[in-house]
Write a protein that holds these residues in place. Structure first.
Motif, PDB file in Angstrom:
ATOM      1  N   TRP A 169      27.991  19.114  -7.523  1.00 20.13           N
ATOM      2  CA  TRP A 169      27.389  19.371  -6.227  1.00 20.13           C
ATOM      3  C   TRP A 169      27.176  20.878  -6.179  1.00 20.13           C
ATOM      4  O   TRP A 169      28.145  21.628  -6.119  1.00 20.13           O
ATOM      5  N   ASP A 197      22.749  16.064  -6.895  1.00 16.89           N
ATOM      6  CA  ASP A 197      23.451  15.885  -5.623  1.00 16.89           C
ATOM      7  C   ASP A 197      22.495  16.281  -4.489  1.00 16.89           C
ATOM      8  O   ASP A 197      21.293  16.505  -4.715  1.00 16.89           O
ATOM      9  N   LEU A 198      23.036  16.444  -3.305  1.00 17.06           N
ATOM     10  CA  LEU A 198      22.214  16.617  -2.098  1.00 17.06           C
ATOM     11  C   LEU A 198      21.085  17.632  -2.215  1.00 17.06           C
ATOM     12  O   LEU A 198      20.041  17.492  -1.583  1.00 17.06           O
ATOM     13  N   ILE A 234      21.249  11.294  -6.133  1.00 17.90           N
ATOM     14  CA  ILE A 234      22.113  10.639  -5.132  1.00 17.90           C
ATOM     15  C   ILE A 234      21.238  10.070  -4.010  1.00 17.90           C
ATOM     16  O   ILE A 234      20.165  10.623  -3.711  1.00 17.90           O
ATOM     17  N   TRP A 271      25.884  14.334   6.303  1.00 18.78           N
ATOM     18  CA  TRP A 271      25.403  15.578   5.688  1.00 18.78           C
ATOM     19  C   TRP A 271      24.106  16.127   6.305  1.00 18.78           C
ATOM     20  O   TRP A 271      23.984  17.336   6.516  1.00 18.78           O
ATOM     21  N   TRP A 305      22.836   7.058  -7.762  1.00 12.86           N
ATOM     22  CA  TRP A 305      24.190   6.830  -7.217  1.00 12.86           C
ATOM     23  C   TRP A 305      24.105   6.789  -5.710  1.00 12.86           C
ATOM     24  O   TRP A 305      23.574   7.689  -5.073  1.00 12.86           O
ATOM     25  N   ASP A 307      25.753   6.847  -2.114  1.00  8.31           N
ATOM     26  CA  ASP A 307      26.962   7.479  -1.586  1.00  8.31           C
ATOM     27  C   ASP A 307      27.061   7.332  -0.061  1.00  8.31           C
ATOM     28  O   ASP A 307      26.119   6.901   0.599  1.00  8.31           O
ATOM     29  N   MET A 308      28.206   7.727   0.453  1.00  9.61           N
ATOM     30  CA  MET A 308      28.486   7.803   1.901  1.00  9.61           C
ATOM     31  C   MET A 308      28.252   6.450   2.581  1.00  9.61           C
ATOM     32  O   MET A 308      27.863   6.381   3.744  1.00  9.61           O
ATOM     33  N   ARG A 404      29.602   4.191  -4.215  1.00  9.86           N
ATOM     34  CA  ARG A 404      30.983   4.599  -3.921  1.00  9.86           C
ATOM     35  C   ARG A 404      31.709   3.472  -3.194  1.00  9.86           C
ATOM     36  O   ARG A 404      32.782   3.060  -3.596  1.00  9.86           O
ATOM     37  N   TRP A 417      31.840   4.465  -8.786  1.00 10.06           N
ATOM     38  CA  TRP A 417      32.748   5.534  -9.203  1.00 10.06           C
ATOM     39  C   TRP A 417      33.807   5.655  -8.130  1.00 10.06           C
ATOM     40  O   TRP A 417      33.647   5.135  -7.026  1.00 10.06           O
ATOM     41  N   ASP A 420      36.098  10.914  -4.383  1.00 10.87           N
ATOM     42  CA  ASP A 420      36.472  12.335  -4.420  1.00 10.87           C
ATOM     43  C   ASP A 420      37.921  12.586  -4.832  1.00 10.87           C
ATOM     44  O   ASP A 420      38.752  13.005  -4.023  1.00 10.87           O
ATOM     45  N   PHE A 453      37.099  16.000  -8.901  1.00 13.79           N
ATOM     46  CA  PHE A 453      36.008  16.449  -8.030  1.00 13.79           C
ATOM     47  C   PHE A 453      36.426  17.670  -7.199  1.00 13.79           C
ATOM     48  O   PHE A 453      35.809  18.723  -7.257  1.00 13.79           O
ATOM     49  N   ARG A 476      31.391  10.625 -16.467  1.00 14.06           N
ATOM     50  CA  ARG A 476      30.722  11.694 -15.727  1.00 14.06           C
ATOM     51  C   ARG A 476      31.688  12.804 -15.348  1.00 14.06           C
ATOM     52  O   ARG A 476      32.766  12.545 -14.824  1.00 14.06           O
ATOM     53  N   HIS A 478      32.074  15.594 -12.736  1.00 16.82           N
ATOM     54  CA  HIS A 478      31.484  15.936 -11.437  1.00 16.82           C
ATOM     55  C   HIS A 478      32.469  16.793 -10.653  1.00 16.82           C
ATOM     56  O   HIS A 478      33.676  16.580 -10.735  1.00 16.82           O
TER      57      HIS A 478
HETATM   58  C1  GLC Z   1      30.672  12.880  -1.317  1.00 18.16           C
HETATM   59  C2  GLC Z   1      30.665  12.288  -2.718  1.00 18.16           C
HETATM   60  C3  GLC Z   1      30.586  13.404  -3.740  1.00 18.16           C
HETATM   61  C4  GLC Z   1      29.332  14.252  -3.464  1.00 18.16           C
HETATM   62  C5  GLC Z   1      29.361  14.773  -2.044  1.00 18.16           C
HETATM   63  C6  GLC Z   1      28.081  15.505  -1.667  1.00 18.16           C
HETATM   64  O1  GLC Z   1      31.826  13.604  -1.090  1.00 18.16           O
HETATM   65  O2  GLC Z   1      31.778  11.475  -2.945  1.00 18.16           O
HETATM   66  O3  GLC Z   1      30.538  12.870  -5.034  1.00 18.16           O
HETATM   67  O4  GLC Z   1      29.283  15.304  -4.362  1.00 18.16           O
HETATM   68  O5  GLC Z   1      29.527  13.707  -1.136  1.00 18.16           O
HETATM   69  O6  GLC Z   1      26.980  14.669  -1.785  1.00 18.16           O
END
Ligand code: GLC
Length: 666
Positions: A169, A197-198, A234, A271, A305, A307-308, A404, A417, A420, A453, A476, A478
């Motif tokens: 990230w 990532d984001l 992501i 986020w 992937w 997530d959230m 996740r 996976w 965190d 992580f 991975r 990460h």
């Molecule tokens: C969450 C995910 C992590 C990612 C982060 C930002 O915490 O589990 O893998 O890097 O969000 O997207």
């Protein structure tokens, strides 16, 4: 092998999760368990009984002695006192004088008191109606096979997904990624994937790509594809509430969001800031969300992937407002013990409240269902929708997809996976238990963030973790933004990292074949020793795992250790490997051994009658370069050994993989 005799018992009116694919007749009477009036299930435990299952949640392999909850939750503090993490795998094996397994099918909250209140009793309580499936078998692997009979065969990703995935990230743009890839190349360290990532998105809006940081995403994808590298972006569950963004507008217009009681959108903070939660329980909404992946598949992306998706909620709009109102009342006050902590907790307790799940509703077939009733399948529905849409968009290709949040049933469509974790030695050790437990539930394609992580990794931790990670199907590295950079070239000792990484690539034909065999046979890829050996000591080993039936690994999980104790249930040949070609070997008798293992070594054990095929790795930059037709093998002794290799090219979408197995003799 005959199918186990599965019994089915229904309590109340369970919501159909879709996990079970087999018709099972209902029984009125359950063996072993007492059902109380409120539907709680209980039984007493013999002292020697071991409990397995529940997926990659907190604590060890033997789940006895703690209270677990099925309550998918975004909790990044993976400490021992927690009761629930991201997934709910309601699968439990009772291995004692009575040997049976059960699957409790419900998308709502379940409390598993596994010898916590009373060390000799189990008590399982579900909030809502459930269907319980229960079966017996002679062996532990057969109990696991029972779950596969009930819930179907696991997802098999493309071969390249078994390569190495570098993630962080904080990779902001094309040039960051180019630099990461360049360094791996320059140091002759193989690499197959970079995760995005984001930061690749436009303000954390799903299915957008920042034009500033990726001026021509499709072109960049082509550039990386030319080098044999896949991008894995992501995708988060919540959608930014931005009227100017067509995806959000469409979600609103079509009514595809979770609602408050009054029917208005339930706004939450994640986020991107203020968001709506798509209503993945509504099949139309889920299909609509799935179609959005086209924005990325059209640009050539073949891996994702999700997530959230527990769902993660930092705050609800309503609660945040209340907190701000309340906080004003503390201004200019003399804050004492109680009032100071009350004030501090106002913000501290905003995130991931279970209460939020009671503040919103899904719409399923015209019926309104409260969020907490379906909490454990929210991320599963999101990822299933993605899997379905990706199949439609790319009918001839297998794609990489992992999530996740999870519930059993998702194992047919995607991997997971473990979320965190941290750069802690205890989390390396825990990874061993997680890997086996995830596989029991069917999530063969799974893995932890190697190196951890959160927090700062050290070179020795990264190397020791890599020594275990090279066996993990999802492989991975990460880390969280702001932490110490964690790529495998950040810590010096480049030769050591290269040697172990190359070992992964030498093992690729073996790893892929063992994975496919486990998927086809209803088995597991990683197995606790007790699943292969029947002696009493093997039942208690939690930090060594079998990979298939013939190979064992035993990672060093302690800082500054120069080796570790290893238990061998039978004589085995040890290979102390520094790279595919650099190793020493010795034959060890059954029993306990202290085995030295320097930081650059991996301990690999082989049983008599088995072999470990290895591919050539000179010049191998990624999985594309691995030649499945030129294999050598490590052996226990000189006797010829046969090995069933699976080589299907690794991308075709049809999954009748059986026909790709062929027997080699070494
Ligand atoms: C969450 C995910 C992590 C990612 C982060 C930002 O915490 O589990 O893998 O890097 O969000 O997207």
């Amino acid at each position: 092998m005959t199918d186990p005799n599965i019994r089915k018992f229904t309590f109340g009116k369970p919501f159909p999760t879709g996990a079970v694919i087999r018709d099972v007749p209902e029984t009125a009477h359950l063996p072993y368990l007492t059902v109380s009036e409120d539907g709680s299930l209980s039984m007493s435990l013999a002292p020697e009984t071991i409990l397995y299952g529940l997926g990659p949640t907190v604590r060890g392999l033997n789940k006895r002695g703690w209270l677990y909850e099925s309550a998918n939750r975004d909790d990044s503090q993976h400490t021992e006192e927690k009761h629930a993490l991201y997934g709910s795998h309601n699968f439990l094996i009772v291995d004692g004088p009575a040997r049976f397994a059960l699957f409790l099918d419900t998308p709502g909250w379940v409390v598993w008191d596994l010898g916590y209140t009373d060390s000799d009793r189990i008590s399982i309580t579900a909030d809502d109606g459930f269907t319980l499936y229960l079966w017996e078998a002679e062996t532990l692997p057969e109990l696991v096979r029972g779950l596969r009979v009930l819930t179907g065969a696991p997802y098999v990703p493309p071969l390249w997904a078994f390569g190495f995935n570098q993630s962080r990230w904080g990779y902001r743009d094309e040039n960051d990624l180019r630099e990461v890839i360049r360094r791996y190349r320059e140091l002759d360290m193989p690499l197959d994937m970079v995760s995005l990532d984001l930061d690749y998105m436009e303000g954390c809006r799903d299915f957008t790509v920042s034009r500033e940081r990726f001026p021509d995403f499709a072109d960049f994808n082509r550039e990386l594809a030319g080098e044999g590298i896949h991008m894995v972006p992501i995708v988060d569950a919540a959608l930014k509430a931005d009227e100017a963004w067509p995806v959000y507008r469409e979600c609103l217009e079509k009514g595809f969001f979770c609602r408050k009681e009054d029917g208005s959108p339930f706004f939450v903070g994640v986020w991107p800031g203020k968001c709506v939660l798509p209503d993945f329980a509504d099949p139309e909404a889920a299909a609509w969300f799935g179609r959005q992946y086209r924005a990325l598949t059209d640009a050539g992306v073949r891996g994702f992937w999700n997530d959230m998706n527990e769902p993660a909620i930092f705050y609800s709009e309503d609660c945040l407002r209340e907190v701000f109102e309340k906080i004003r009342t503390f201004q200019d006050r003399d804050l004492d013990l109680d009032s100071f902590f009350e004030m501090r907790n106002l913000f501290g307790s905003l995130s991931h409240r279970d209460a939020y799940l009671r503040d919103y509703f899904h719409t399923v077939g015209g019926e309104r269902i409260r969020g907490d009733k379906l909490r454990n399948i929210y991320g599963t529905r999101m990822t299933e929708a993605a899997a379905k849409a990706l199949k439609e968009q790319l009918p001839d290709e297998r794609v990489l997809l992992f999530s996740r949040s999870s519930y059993i049933g998702l194992h047919r469509s995607a991997g997971i996976w473990y979320g965190d974790n941290r750069s802690w030695w205890s989390h390396l050790k825990w990874n061993v238990a997680q890997a086996a437990a995830a596989g029991m539930s069917g999530f063969l394609y799974s893995g932890a963030d190697i190196g951890g992580f959160g927090g700062d990794a050290t070179g020795d931790l990264a190397l020791r973790w890599l020594a275990f990670g090279i066996f993990s199907p999802l492989f991975r590295n990460h880390s969280i933004r702001g932490s110490r950079p964690q790529e495998f070239w950040r810590f010096g000792r480049e030769e050591a990292f290269r040697g172990v990484l190359k070992l992964r690539y030498a093992l690729l034909p073996f790893i892929y074949s063992e994975f496919v065999k486990a998927a086809l046979s209803g088995g597991m890829y990683f197995l606790p020793l007790s699943f292969v050996f029947s002696d009493a000591r093997s039942r208690r080993v939690e930090d060594q795992l079998m990979i298939g039936e013939g190979v064992m690994t035993a990672p060093v999980c302690e800082q500054n250790a120069d080796g570790r104790f290893v238990y061998l249930p039978e004589p085995m040949r040890l290979f102390r490997m520094r790279s595919p070609k650099d190793f020493d070997t010795e034959l060890l008798p059954a029993g306990d051994h202290f085995l030295s293992c320097t930081l650059n070594e991996v301990l690999v054990f082989l049983r008599k009658g088995y072999c470990l095929p290895l591919a050539e790795t000179d010049g191998v930059r990624n999985s594309r370069d691995v030649d499945f037709s030129r294999l050598s093998a490590l052996k226990y002794d000189e006797a010829p050994v046969s090995y069933t290799l699976y080589d299907d090219g690794g991308v075709r979408s049809e999954l009748s993989l059986e026909k790709y197995g062929r027997t080699l003799v070494f």
